[in-house]
Design a protein around this motif. Sequence first.
Motif, mmCIF file in Angstrom:
data_model
loop_
_atom_site.group_PDB
_atom_site.id
_atom_site.type_symbol
_atom_site.label_atom_id
_atom_site.label_comp_id
_atom_site.label_asym_id
_atom_site.label_seq_id
_atom_site.Cartn_x
_atom_site.Cartn_y
_atom_site.Cartn_z
ATOM 1 N N LYS A 30 0.825 -1.201 0.000
ATOM 2 C CA LYS A 30 0.000 0.000 0.000
ATOM 3 C C LYS A 30 0.868 1.263 0.000
ATOM 4 C CE LYS A 30 -4.441 -1.343 1.957
ATOM 5 N NZ LYS A 30 -5.439 -1.068 3.009
ATOM 6 N N SER A 31 1.944 1.214 0.743
ATOM 7 C CA SER A 31 2.858 2.369 0.785
ATOM 8 C C SER A 31 3.444 2.630 -0.595
ATOM 9 C CB SER A 31 3.981 2.111 1.797
ATOM 10 O OG SER A 31 3.447 1.911 3.089
ATOM 11 N N LEU A 32 3.802 1.541 -1.294
ATOM 12 C CA LEU A 32 4.321 1.709 -2.651
ATOM 13 C C LEU A 32 3.270 2.303 -3.579
ATOM 14 C CD1 LEU A 32 6.387 -1.593 -3.159
ATOM 15 C CD2 LEU A 32 7.271 0.743 -2.919
ATOM 16 N N TYR A 56 0.725 4.275 -2.696
ATOM 17 C CA TYR A 56 0.588 5.687 -2.343
ATOM 18 C C TYR A 56 1.724 6.514 -2.954
ATOM 19 C CZ TYR A 56 -3.185 4.909 1.015
ATOM 20 O OH TYR A 56 -4.387 4.608 1.597
ATOM 21 N N LEU A 57 2.925 5.975 -2.887
ATOM 22 C CA LEU A 57 4.070 6.657 -3.479
ATOM 23 C C LEU A 57 3.902 6.779 -4.991
ATOM 24 C CD1 LEU A 57 6.885 7.890 -3.065
ATOM 25 C CD2 LEU A 57 7.856 5.598 -3.356
ATOM 26 N N GLY A 58 3.370 5.697 -5.599
ATOM 27 C CA GLY A 58 3.119 5.741 -7.045
ATOM 28 C C GLY A 58 2.080 6.786 -7.418
ATOM 29 N N ILE A 78 1.368 9.579 -5.728
ATOM 30 C CA ILE A 78 1.988 10.906 -5.583
ATOM 31 C C ILE A 78 2.916 11.195 -6.744
ATOM 32 C CG2 ILE A 78 3.547 12.273 -4.144
ATOM 33 C CD1 ILE A 78 2.405 10.763 -1.718
ATOM 34 N N SER A 79 3.710 10.194 -7.124
ATOM 35 C CA SER A 79 4.628 10.376 -8.262
ATOM 36 C C SER A 79 3.862 10.649 -9.547
ATOM 37 C CB SER A 79 5.504 9.132 -8.431
ATOM 38 O OG SER A 79 6.252 8.880 -7.260
ATOM 39 N N THR A 90 0.621 19.324 -6.334
ATOM 40 C CA THR A 90 0.559 18.010 -5.669
ATOM 41 C C THR A 90 0.440 18.173 -4.167
ATOM 42 O OG1 THR A 90 1.946 17.081 -7.431
ATOM 43 C CG2 THR A 90 1.740 15.800 -5.399
ATOM 44 N N LEU A 116 -2.552 16.775 -1.751
ATOM 45 C CA LEU A 116 -2.320 15.921 -0.580
ATOM 46 C C LEU A 116 -2.866 16.569 0.691
ATOM 47 C CD1 LEU A 116 1.319 14.678 -1.299
ATOM 48 C CD2 LEU A 116 -0.826 13.452 -1.664
#
Length: 845
Positions: A400-402, A404-406, A408-409, A429, A433
């Motif tokens: 899930k963290s990955l 979320y990072l994806g 945002i990216s 961005t 957020l």
Amino acid sequence: MTKFRWLVLMAIRDSRKSKSRLFLFISSIVLGIAALVAINSFSENLKDDINSQAKELLGADLELGSSLDDFHYQWLDSVSHEESKEFSFASMLLFMKNDQSRLMDVRALEGAFPYYGALETIPASAGQSFRDGSRKVLVDKSTMIQYDAQVGDSVRIGNVNFVIEGQLLSSPSQSIAATLVAPAVYMPMSYLDDTNLILKGSRVFYRKFYKLNDLDPDFNLDEKLEADREQLRLQGMWADTVDERKEETGETFQNLASFLNLVAFVALLLGCVGVASAVHIYIKGKIRSVAILRCLGAKGRDTFLIYLIQIAVIGLIGSITGTLLGTLIQRVLPEVFAAFLPVKVNLSISWTSVFGGILIGFCVSILFALIPLLNVRKASPLLTLRNVPDNSRKKFDPLKSLVYLGIISFIVIFAYIQIQDLGSSLAFTLFILLSFAFLAGIAKLAMWMVKKFFPSRWSYTWRQSLANLYRPNNQTMILIASIGLGTALITTLYFIQTLLIDQVQISTENDRPNMLLFDIQGYQKDEIADYTVKSELPIIQQVPVVAMRMQTINQITQKEALQDTTIEYRNFLFNREFRVTYRDTLINSEELSEGELSQYNSPGDTIFISMDEGFAKSQHFEIGDEIIWNVQGVPVRTYLGSYRVIDWSGIQTNFIVLFPKGVLESAPQFHVLITRVTSPEQAAVYQREIVKQYPNVSVLDIGLILTTVDNLLSKVAFVIRFMALFSIITGLLVLIGSVILSKFQRIRESILLRTLGGSKKQILSINVLEYFFLGSLASMSGILLSLVGSWALAYFSFDTEFIPNPLPILVVYLIITGLTILIGLSNSRGIISRPPLEVLRNEIG
């Protein structure tokens, strides 16, 4: 391969009963992709057409210009070329048949310009036939319509009568902004002297256009001009080439493309919110099916892949649908932007935009669906025996963290692609957020406060509706996040639209001046002033104007400033023709900020001038600096004695440089008179008599310009609202999808209430109040976000004050809350109008 077939088969079977829910998932992404594809395709076609039609935009290979008529570029003596001349200046055009007049941009033309493209006229032949040596002119089409003029009518420019040969549609170098004040009229150069319009103090722009013959294909004209830059500047010349015009036009319409891309981004982002909320609620409704599959031996990864295949296929269908729709919408955009386009846009399919749209839509569908989908992997088989998922043992999930990072990216990268500015992309961005965090905080706070301070003495209906905000399977978080963000983005777009339009509005209320006369010669000023008084019009201002140039600044010449890069004085200071006036007092738009306003009492006294503070400091002038002016060939030594803060927003004669009395009275000059008329009829009579008696005097009717500006602003507003429509409709679809999909979370509660004897009226009231609370919280949170975002954009980007209008805020609140209630009620009808057992069978079966 067998396992993959099984996964696909299960995905197909499971989706058969969920067609309506999956359709809402598709609708969330369609319009965002449609806007993206339409705008990107249109921008690509516009860019290609600007590149291919660049020569028609300039009309020549090279354009040279100056405010002096005796300029010459020596390099041209060594190359074969054709030359045309154009002298342009503001003057009055008098329509003889109705005695009406209009300030125009008179362009006296000599030669075959334009060499590329043509003066677009009605009839088409008029662009050439007006040059046949007769007294013929081309008049701007909109002006002819406004004054009911026809081809063949007589008009007067200065002292010469001409016949209108044709309506002018467009020409090279003609900008929209220029036509607001003075539309173009073309006349033959051979009659310019007869008009007697170019007098002392007249502001004339001299241009020469060149078609260069037999140049080496590898020759770079821009590099040659850059090498001769100092020579051109010393002669006060500026140059324009095809490549420069192409770049300038591209930059101008890059701003348009950036706005359009921002609209597409907002629409797509709303679609992403819709995807996430739709999948979240959809998966919640499927959790028992997942538990049954787990009981039958399916692994968590298998159930995850089943629903991932569903989402991927639906996302691909939505992306293709959106791409097809965007390709069709692209056909409409040239008509929407017709008033602002410098070239004719030839539409063609941009395959880069098409495939890009499909790829982005597909990736977005999966990316924003992964967060709720990942929960499927850990669904317990025990859920077949429970109505409520056991969330007591949530653990950190690195996947899930990955994701979320994806996400945002993706927002940062996509924003950068659309806006082409890394700082703005990161700020955007961060705002998104923070917006999600704010909305989530509002939802958590609302649930905590209702639970903590529960009104136990209220009626059952109110207590039940409030309890629905925090009990298991509540919709509070997802609806406030999706509806609130949609409200925030749409409302911000409206506020910024209003802000942009308000920035260019002009007001002539409260007895402000609305008519300006300039180019008045010294021997005419008293006569015109007397006629103004006899016409019962006030003389608000009457000032002399003297043209001059800076010769040296602190003994530094233009040549020295060009050769020494450490000198802070810019070259344009020496090339600029300053229009100054002289007086010993300040007017109501000025305020002394530093120094003193000195007088000049007798010959030999030191001359102290005053300068606009903003201009002076931006050009590194300081109190006490010595400036020698070239006043029509006569050097005048002055010193900077004071700064003034000037309010430039009003309609009045403000000057960057102010001389004291007693210095410039004998210099060549013209005069400006400002007055106010109270009606269009009075303006027409006054203007007509001035033009008849004093053909050289130009009259600027601010009221007429306001009408033209209003027409343009209405077109701008239409364009903005048309593009905002993508975001608005997407936001509404997200709202509808979120509320409709959420009804499946309330079915069992409603069935239970019906079974226990709850009446239809009670259930309906509970639903109305619940959706009222949700709609109110979401809309008010979104409006608050939009106010903060709009203020930040106004303050940091537009450098203006943001004062929101409370009426649109109230309208947005009522519309969003009302829609939430109406859609919630439409969901409830299917539950309360049928027996509980029938509804339960349909949901379970």
